[in-house]
Design a protein around this motif. Structure first.
Motif, mmCIF file in Angstrom:
data_model
loop_
_atom_site.group_PDB
_atom_site.id
_atom_site.type_symbol
_atom_site.label_atom_id
_atom_site.label_comp_id
_atom_site.label_asym_id
_atom_site.label_seq_id
_atom_site.Cartn_x
_atom_site.Cartn_y
_atom_site.Cartn_z
ATOM 1 N N ASP A 35 0.825 -1.196 0.000
ATOM 2 C CA ASP A 35 0.000 0.000 0.000
ATOM 3 C C ASP A 35 0.862 1.251 0.000
ATOM 4 O OD1 ASP A 35 -2.865 1.079 0.417
ATOM 5 O OD2 ASP A 35 -1.633 2.177 1.865
ATOM 6 N N HIS A 36 1.923 1.251 0.812
ATOM 7 C CA HIS A 36 2.857 2.370 0.809
ATOM 8 C C HIS A 36 4.164 1.931 1.456
ATOM 9 C CE1 HIS A 36 0.730 2.824 4.661
ATOM 10 N NE2 HIS A 36 1.871 3.316 5.133
ATOM 11 N N LEU A 37 5.203 2.692 1.212
ATOM 12 C CA LEU A 37 6.532 2.408 1.720
ATOM 13 C C LEU A 37 7.114 3.699 2.259
ATOM 14 C CD1 LEU A 37 9.125 0.536 1.781
ATOM 15 C CD2 LEU A 37 9.623 1.456 -0.471
ATOM 16 N N GLN A 38 7.663 3.662 3.481
ATOM 17 C CA GLN A 38 8.308 4.840 4.054
ATOM 18 C C GLN A 38 9.803 4.589 4.198
ATOM 19 O OE1 GLN A 38 7.091 6.115 7.975
ATOM 20 N NE2 GLN A 38 8.506 7.824 7.966
ATOM 21 N N LEU A 39 10.586 5.544 3.745
ATOM 22 C CA LEU A 39 12.026 5.564 3.988
ATOM 23 C C LEU A 39 12.321 6.718 4.924
ATOM 24 C CD1 LEU A 39 13.474 5.206 0.371
ATOM 25 C CD2 LEU A 39 13.214 3.410 2.093
ATOM 26 N N VAL A 40 13.120 6.474 5.943
ATOM 27 C CA VAL A 40 13.598 7.531 6.826
ATOM 28 C C VAL A 40 15.073 7.713 6.499
ATOM 29 C CG1 VAL A 40 13.895 8.302 9.198
ATOM 30 C CG2 VAL A 40 11.925 6.872 8.587
ATOM 31 N N VAL A 41 15.431 8.924 6.073
ATOM 32 C CA VAL A 41 16.758 9.178 5.507
ATOM 33 C C VAL A 41 17.565 10.176 6.336
ATOM 34 C CG1 VAL A 41 15.921 8.625 3.182
ATOM 35 C CG2 VAL A 41 15.873 11.000 3.974
ATOM 36 N N GLY A 57 16.371 0.686 7.789
ATOM 37 C CA GLY A 57 17.518 -0.108 7.354
ATOM 38 C C GLY A 57 17.594 -0.158 5.838
ATOM 39 N N ARG A 58 18.636 -0.786 5.338
ATOM 40 C CA ARG A 58 18.821 -0.898 3.887
ATOM 41 C C ARG A 58 17.661 -1.677 3.284
ATOM 42 N NH1 ARG A 58 20.965 -4.014 -0.242
ATOM 43 N NH2 ARG A 58 22.256 -2.873 -1.728
ATOM 44 N N MET A 59 17.144 -1.164 2.171
ATOM 45 C CA MET A 59 16.006 -1.781 1.497
ATOM 46 C C MET A 59 16.321 -1.987 0.029
ATOM 47 S SD MET A 59 12.915 0.433 3.115
ATOM 48 C CE MET A 59 11.682 -0.829 3.241
ATOM 49 N N HIS A 60 15.577 -2.877 -0.589
ATOM 50 C CA HIS A 60 15.567 -3.032 -2.041
ATOM 51 C C HIS A 60 14.119 -2.946 -2.482
ATOM 52 C CE1 HIS A 60 16.148 -4.459 -6.109
ATOM 53 N NE2 HIS A 60 15.144 -5.295 -5.891
ATOM 54 N N PHE A 61 13.869 -2.104 -3.484
ATOM 55 C CA PHE A 61 12.540 -2.011 -4.062
ATOM 56 C C PHE A 61 12.684 -1.585 -5.512
ATOM 57 C CE2 PHE A 61 13.509 1.824 -1.711
ATOM 58 C CZ PHE A 61 13.284 2.846 -2.623
ATOM 59 N N ALA A 62 11.634 -1.819 -6.288
ATOM 60 C CA ALA A 62 11.694 -1.545 -7.723
ATOM 61 C C ALA A 62 10.499 -0.713 -8.167
ATOM 62 C CB ALA A 62 11.727 -2.856 -8.504
ATOM 63 N N LEU A 81 22.171 2.734 -6.068
ATOM 64 C CA LEU A 81 22.157 2.924 -4.625
ATOM 65 C C LEU A 81 21.813 4.382 -4.374
ATOM 66 C CD1 LEU A 81 25.337 0.913 -3.590
ATOM 67 C CD2 LEU A 81 22.942 0.173 -3.533
ATOM 68 N N ASP A 82 20.780 4.635 -3.587
ATOM 69 C CA ASP A 82 20.384 6.011 -3.275
ATOM 70 C C ASP A 82 21.358 6.594 -2.245
ATOM 71 O OD1 ASP A 82 19.576 5.235 -0.669
ATOM 72 O OD2 ASP A 82 17.452 5.581 -1.045
ATOM 73 N N PRO A 83 21.215 7.864 -1.858
ATOM 74 C CA PRO A 83 22.159 8.474 -0.912
ATOM 75 C C PRO A 83 22.284 7.741 0.424
ATOM 76 C CG PRO A 83 20.951 10.194 -2.038
ATOM 77 C CD PRO A 83 20.310 8.884 -2.430
ATOM 78 N N ASP A 84 21.285 6.916 0.798
ATOM 79 C CA ASP A 84 21.354 6.156 2.044
ATOM 80 C C ASP A 84 21.758 4.705 1.836
ATOM 81 O OD1 ASP A 84 20.164 7.639 4.658
ATOM 82 O OD2 ASP A 84 19.374 8.503 2.818
ATOM 83 N N GLY A 85 22.087 4.317 0.599
ATOM 84 C CA GLY A 85 22.517 2.953 0.319
ATOM 85 C C GLY A 85 21.403 1.979 -0.011
#
Length: 142
Positions: free
Chosen positions: A13-19, A69-74, A116-120
């Motif tokens: 439904d949604h994904l949150q990244l804390v950077v 933590g480190r994630m992988h998504f597409a 890899l984004d700025p947070d890896g």
């Protein structure tokens, strides 16, 4: 008041990244999503969002004071060219190469690139090939 479309039937439904650095992440995600023709949906001082992706700073109320933590998504793309734009835009805006655009062995027609984004986080864009007009899904056997 912001309004959003609700998409029923999706697995996520949604994904949150804390950077760590919201400005660096906004530059990166604005560029790679723009290359895929996905606009930012909104933003505030310590967050931004696009479609079902919500990105916030560690100091935002939504983060509860902890980085993810480190994630992988597409992200889904509409063509090989969109994958190539995604990869180039990410490299130009703070991303690091984690797999150049190309065919992958996951199933026939799987064309993807990884950054890899700025947070890896391992951020992928994938094109599964032209849509089959008689079906909305691809069935893959492992």
């Amino acid at each position: 008041m912001e309004t959003n479309l609700l998409h029923r039937g999706r697995l996520i439904d949604h994904l949150q990244l804390v950077v760590r650095d919201i400005a660096a992440s906004k530059r990166f995600y604005s560029a790679v999503l723009g290359a895929l023709d996905i606009p930012l949906g909104g933003e505030g001082e310590d967050y931004f969002w696009a479609d079902e992706l919500f990105v916030s700073s560690v100091s935002s109320r939504a983060a509860a004071g902890a980085l993810t933590g480190r994630m992988h998504f597409a992200f889904q793309a509409t063509s090989h060219e969109a994958i190539e734009r995604f990869h180039a835009a990410g490299l130009e805006h703070g991303g690091r190469d984690n797999g150049a655009p190309g065919i992958r062995p996951y199933h026939p027609g799987y064309y993807a690139a990884f950054l890899l984004d700025p947070d890896g986080n391992n951020v992928e864009a994938v094109f599964h090939g032209p849509a089959n007009r008689s079906a909305e899904s691809i069935v893959v056997k492992f």
